[in-house]
Design a protein around this motif. Sequence first.
Motif, PDB file in Angstrom:
ATOM      1  N   MET A  36       0.828  -1.198   0.000  1.00 56.15           N
ATOM      2  CA  MET A  36       0.000   0.000   0.000  1.00 56.15           C
ATOM      3  C   MET A  36       0.871   1.260   0.000  1.00 56.15           C
ATOM      4  N   MET A  37       0.488   2.238  -0.828  1.00 56.18           N
ATOM      5  CA  MET A  37       1.224   3.497  -0.878  1.00 56.18           C
ATOM      6  C   MET A  37       0.258   4.667  -0.986  1.00 56.18           C
ATOM      7  N   GLY A  38       0.684   5.824  -0.462  1.00 58.88           N
ATOM      8  CA  GLY A  38      -0.106   7.036  -0.571  1.00 58.88           C
ATOM      9  C   GLY A  38       0.085   7.693  -1.921  1.00 58.88           C
ATOM     10  N   ASP A  39      -0.944   8.389  -2.405  1.00 55.27           N
ATOM     11  CA  ASP A  39      -0.844   9.090  -3.690  1.00 55.27           C
ATOM     12  C   ASP A  39       0.105  10.282  -3.611  1.00 55.27           C
ATOM     13  N   ASN A  40       0.172  10.912  -2.442  1.00 56.31           N
ATOM     14  CA  ASN A  40       1.098  12.027  -2.237  1.00 56.31           C
ATOM     15  C   ASN A  40       2.435  11.429  -1.811  1.00 56.31           C
ATOM     16  N   ARG A  41       3.228  11.024  -2.789  1.00 57.46           N
ATOM     17  CA  ARG A  41       4.336  10.104  -2.583  1.00 57.46           C
ATOM     18  C   ARG A  41       5.398  10.579  -1.588  1.00 57.46           C
ATOM     19  N   HIS A  42       5.647  11.868  -1.517  1.00 58.41           N
ATOM     20  CA  HIS A  42       6.678  12.363  -0.607  1.00 58.41           C
ATOM     21  C   HIS A  42       6.094  12.815   0.729  1.00 58.41           C
ATOM     22  N   ASN A  43       4.806  12.584   0.951  1.00 63.03           N
ATOM     23  CA  ASN A  43       4.149  12.950   2.207  1.00 63.03           C
ATOM     24  C   ASN A  43       3.292  11.800   2.705  1.00 63.03           C
ATOM     25  N   SER A  44       3.859  10.603   2.672  1.00 62.81           N
ATOM     26  CA  SER A  44       3.084   9.422   3.040  1.00 62.81           C
ATOM     27  C   SER A  44       3.969   8.402   3.743  1.00 62.81           C
ATOM     28  N   SER A  70       3.841   1.415   2.854  1.00 58.91           N
ATOM     29  CA  SER A  70       4.569   0.146   2.813  1.00 58.91           C
ATOM     30  C   SER A  70       6.065   0.322   2.605  1.00 58.91           C
ATOM     31  N   ARG A  71       6.479   1.475   2.094  1.00 59.23           N
ATOM     32  CA  ARG A  71       7.910   1.718   1.951  1.00 59.23           C
ATOM     33  C   ARG A  71       8.598   1.762   3.316  1.00 59.23           C
ATOM     34  N   TYR A  72       7.834   2.043   4.372  1.00 56.28           N
ATOM     35  CA  TYR A  72       8.397   2.142   5.718  1.00 56.28           C
ATOM     36  C   TYR A  72       8.089   0.930   6.588  1.00 56.28           C
ATOM     37  N   TRP A  73       6.882   0.347   6.450  1.00 54.76           N
ATOM     38  CA  TRP A  73       6.541  -0.767   7.323  1.00 54.76           C
ATOM     39  C   TRP A  73       6.172  -2.045   6.587  1.00 54.76           C
ATOM     40  N   GLY A  74       6.359  -2.096   5.297  1.00 55.05           N
ATOM     41  CA  GLY A  74       6.258  -3.368   4.589  1.00 55.05           C
ATOM     42  C   GLY A  74       4.851  -3.790   4.215  1.00 55.05           C
ATOM     43  N   PHE A  75       4.586  -5.086   4.303  1.00 53.16           N
ATOM     44  CA  PHE A  75       3.378  -5.685   3.745  1.00 53.16           C
ATOM     45  C   PHE A  75       2.166  -5.505   4.654  1.00 53.16           C
TER      46      PHE A  75
END
Length: 404
Positions: free
Chosen positions: A351-359, A362-367
Amino acid sequence: MNWKFRQKDKESLSTQPTQPKKKKTKSREWFDAIVFAVIAATVIRVFFIEAYTIPTESMEKSLLVGDFLFVSKVNYGARIPMTPVAFPFAHHTMPVTGTKAYYDGIQWKYRRLPGIQDIKRNDVVVFNFPEGDTVALEVQDRDYYGLVRALGHEAVNTQYTVTSRPVDKRENYIKRCIGISGDVMSMSNGLVSVNGKPEPMKSTGQMDYLVKFKSADVNFQLFEDMGFVIAKQITAVSQDTYNFNATPELMAEVKKLDFVSSVTMHTAAPGAAEPDLFPQNPQLKWNVDNWGPVRIPKKGWTVKLDSLSMPFYKRCIEIYEGNKLEKSGNGWLINGQKADSYTFKMNYYWMMGDNRHNSLDSRYWGFVPEDHVVGKALFIWMSYNTDGSFFSKIRWSRLFKGIH
């Protein structure tokens, strides 16, 4: 004669007036009505549809702070309550006392009713925060595991009141599903790839761009007319260069302006490691714009257990799927048995936020495990901002707007 007596006796009994039913008092009527309303609302909330509020900017421009959504439990199948004894309409904390709104002495296994669809890529999904199993109550807006990495385990557990929460009582998050079970995810210079195929952001995704003007004298009213929020989406970098946070389509319009010298997507340099990024291994040299590849676990998929795979899947095996995992020499023990591989019991998602640099995603806590999935966001029923009068606060154009 006896027959006539019995007949007469029966007739006399039948003509006796029946006892009138005792009428309910007003207070009893109100009590019954409230109980029925609470039960009906709880059933609807648990099995059919639930209201949700957007608290952060992580999904802009798709969803704005102040949007009120309806989330469907039917699409993916309603999840049977895993913590069945709880106060109605309170998620995990009582509104006045601040105490727990549930009793965790009774726990049911994860079960889900049949749904009308599977989770698809680009669905907007509400789910329980995967790392919300442990919480520092005084700073609930901070990730406990991030605090531990920053301050140390002893310091966090000394300074704060630390508690654990069941799966369905963890904080609710909303993000876009970028990858489904079995997908291989990666990102290069801000562009996500799924199974090796680049997936450019749609019109709802926002990134940072460096915009250089030909002159320092710029009329920013023009950008407000285009839909930008000054000081929020446009910030100064130097006298003639500004950082814009916007969609690719909107930045294409900015690039056409005759007083704009250049427009460049602003991303982190490859190799500039961010230690807080999943799986928290600085040796990978991953950052928010450059990471991967990562394979998302799928039910029935068997992974080899070694030093390369364990940083990615250790939490899935131990925490999400409830196994006792121990290091034993150069190998691993799962529930006391030596194991060199593991077969997953659940599907997982990225899962990722649409506001990529303010979210934080999953880049931080995984699946995100399937048992954490709450439902699919359907439409916005109310939306308002904090400026102006009551009627000017309401974003009329967003009312009853579908979510895509």
